[in-house]
Motif scaffolding. Structure first.
Motif, PDB file in Angstrom:
ATOM      1  N   GLU A 124       0.800  -1.228   0.000  1.00 27.07           N
ATOM      2  CA  GLU A 124       0.000   0.000   0.000  1.00 27.07           C
ATOM      3  C   GLU A 124       0.834   1.280   0.000  1.00 27.07           C
ATOM      4  OE1 GLU A 124      -2.255  -3.320   2.105  1.00 27.07           O
ATOM      5  OE2 GLU A 124      -0.252  -2.481   2.275  1.00 27.07           O
ATOM      6  N   LYS A 125       2.139   1.178   0.068  1.00 21.82           N
ATOM      7  CA  LYS A 125       2.996   2.355   0.197  1.00 21.82           C
ATOM      8  C   LYS A 125       2.774   3.367  -0.934  1.00 21.82           C
ATOM      9  CE  LYS A 125       7.793   3.745   0.897  1.00 21.82           C
ATOM     10  NZ  LYS A 125       9.179   3.272   1.067  1.00 21.82           N
ATOM     11  N   ALA A 126       2.729   2.907  -2.164  1.00 15.86           N
ATOM     12  CA  ALA A 126       2.558   3.810  -3.314  1.00 15.86           C
ATOM     13  C   ALA A 126       1.205   4.524  -3.250  1.00 15.86           C
ATOM     14  CB  ALA A 126       2.694   3.043  -4.622  1.00 15.86           C
ATOM     15  N   THR A 127       0.168   3.823  -2.813  1.00 18.30           N
ATOM     16  CA  THR A 127      -1.166   4.424  -2.695  1.00 18.30           C
ATOM     17  C   THR A 127      -1.139   5.571  -1.693  1.00 18.30           C
ATOM     18  OG1 THR A 127      -2.229   2.331  -3.247  1.00 18.30           O
ATOM     19  CG2 THR A 127      -3.568   3.951  -2.061  1.00 18.30           C
ATOM     20  N   VAL A 128      -0.520   5.341  -0.534  1.00 20.03           N
ATOM     21  CA  VAL A 128      -0.458   6.361   0.517  1.00 20.03           C
ATOM     22  C   VAL A 128       0.366   7.555   0.050  1.00 20.03           C
ATOM     23  CG1 VAL A 128       0.314   6.837   2.882  1.00 20.03           C
ATOM     24  CG2 VAL A 128      -0.799   4.660   2.339  1.00 20.03           C
ATOM     25  N   GLN A 129       1.487   7.284  -0.570  1.00 16.52           N
ATOM     26  CA  GLN A 129       2.345   8.369  -1.058  1.00 16.52           C
ATOM     27  C   GLN A 129       1.668   9.167  -2.164  1.00 16.52           C
ATOM     28  OE1 GLN A 129       5.923   6.104  -1.914  1.00 16.52           O
ATOM     29  NE2 GLN A 129       6.817   6.694   0.055  1.00 16.52           N
ATOM     30  N   ALA A 130       0.833   8.519  -2.985  1.00 18.61           N
ATOM     31  CA  ALA A 130       0.167   9.196  -4.101  1.00 18.61           C
ATOM     32  C   ALA A 130      -0.767  10.308  -3.626  1.00 18.61           C
ATOM     33  CB  ALA A 130      -0.606   8.180  -4.948  1.00 18.61           C
ATOM     34  N   TYR A 131      -1.422  10.133  -2.480  1.00 17.05           N
ATOM     35  CA  TYR A 131      -2.298  11.197  -1.995  1.00 17.05           C
ATOM     36  C   TYR A 131      -1.615  12.085  -0.944  1.00 17.05           C
ATOM     37  CZ  TYR A 131      -3.463   8.272   2.079  1.00 17.05           C
ATOM     38  OH  TYR A 131      -3.424   7.505   3.217  1.00 17.05           O
ATOM     39  N   GLY A 132      -0.338  11.840  -0.682  1.00 20.14           N
ATOM     40  CA  GLY A 132       0.411  12.703   0.229  1.00 20.14           C
ATOM     41  C   GLY A 132       0.418  12.265   1.678  1.00 20.14           C
ATOM     42  N   GLY A 133       0.005  11.025   1.943  1.00 14.12           N
ATOM     43  CA  GLY A 133       0.017  10.504   3.302  1.00 14.12           C
ATOM     44  C   GLY A 133       1.402  10.043   3.716  1.00 14.12           C
TER      45      GLY A 133
END
Length: 157
Positions: A124-133
């Motif tokens: 899930e790392k890329a998903t979180v980074q994509a929205y700025g989390g």
């Protein structure tokens, strides 16, 4: 004490938290056979923000990822138990193999996973980074795991 809620309700609550400038922390897992290691992990996660939402892997996903015979405790019961813990604001059951969809929907400020992901790919790392989390790994309490608990139960005379 938190609640076991639907994803739609979680989204409504996330919007309210955001409007109040409160920080949402999210974690997810199977949480089969709750033990003090889970509580320690959830307390550390909750300390990172104003609210903690916990995603609970559904039964088919838990069996797929953990093997035949798991979960021992059904998802509805696991979610209810988690929601009753002081650090948990809400528990949400999800059926996907990863938490990507729920993360995309909620966009928590912080996504927490166990330290066992240190040095390993976190799906899930890329998903979180994509929205700025932000992703934070929290070390587990040593010698406290569901697998270890199951092994000790199986070893009973």
């Amino acid at each position: 004490m938190g609640e076991h809620i639907t994803l739609d309700e979680a989204i409504r609550r996330r919007i309210a938290l955001h409007a109040q400038r409160k920080k949402l922390v999210f974690t997810n897992g199977h949480f089969d056979l709750l033990h003090v290691g889970h509580l320690d992990y959830l307390e550390k996660a909750r300390a990172l923000g104003d609210a903690l939402f916990v995603g609970v892997n559904g039964d088919p996903g838990t069996e797929k990822l953990k093997g035949t015979g798991r979960p021992i405790v059904p998802a509805e019961e696991r979610a209810r138990l988690l929601a009753a813990l002081v650090p948990v604001t809400a528990a949400i059951i999800f059926e996907e193999d990863t938490a990507d969809s729920i993360l995309t929907a909620l966009q928590p400020d912080i996504y927490v996973k166990g330290g066992d992901y240190r040095g390993k790919p976190l799906p899930e790392k890329a998903t979180v980074q994509a929205y700025g989390g932000k992703v934070i790994l929290i070390d587990y309490l040593p010698e406290h795991s569901t697998s270890g608990l199951i092994a000790r139960i199986k070893a009973l005379p």
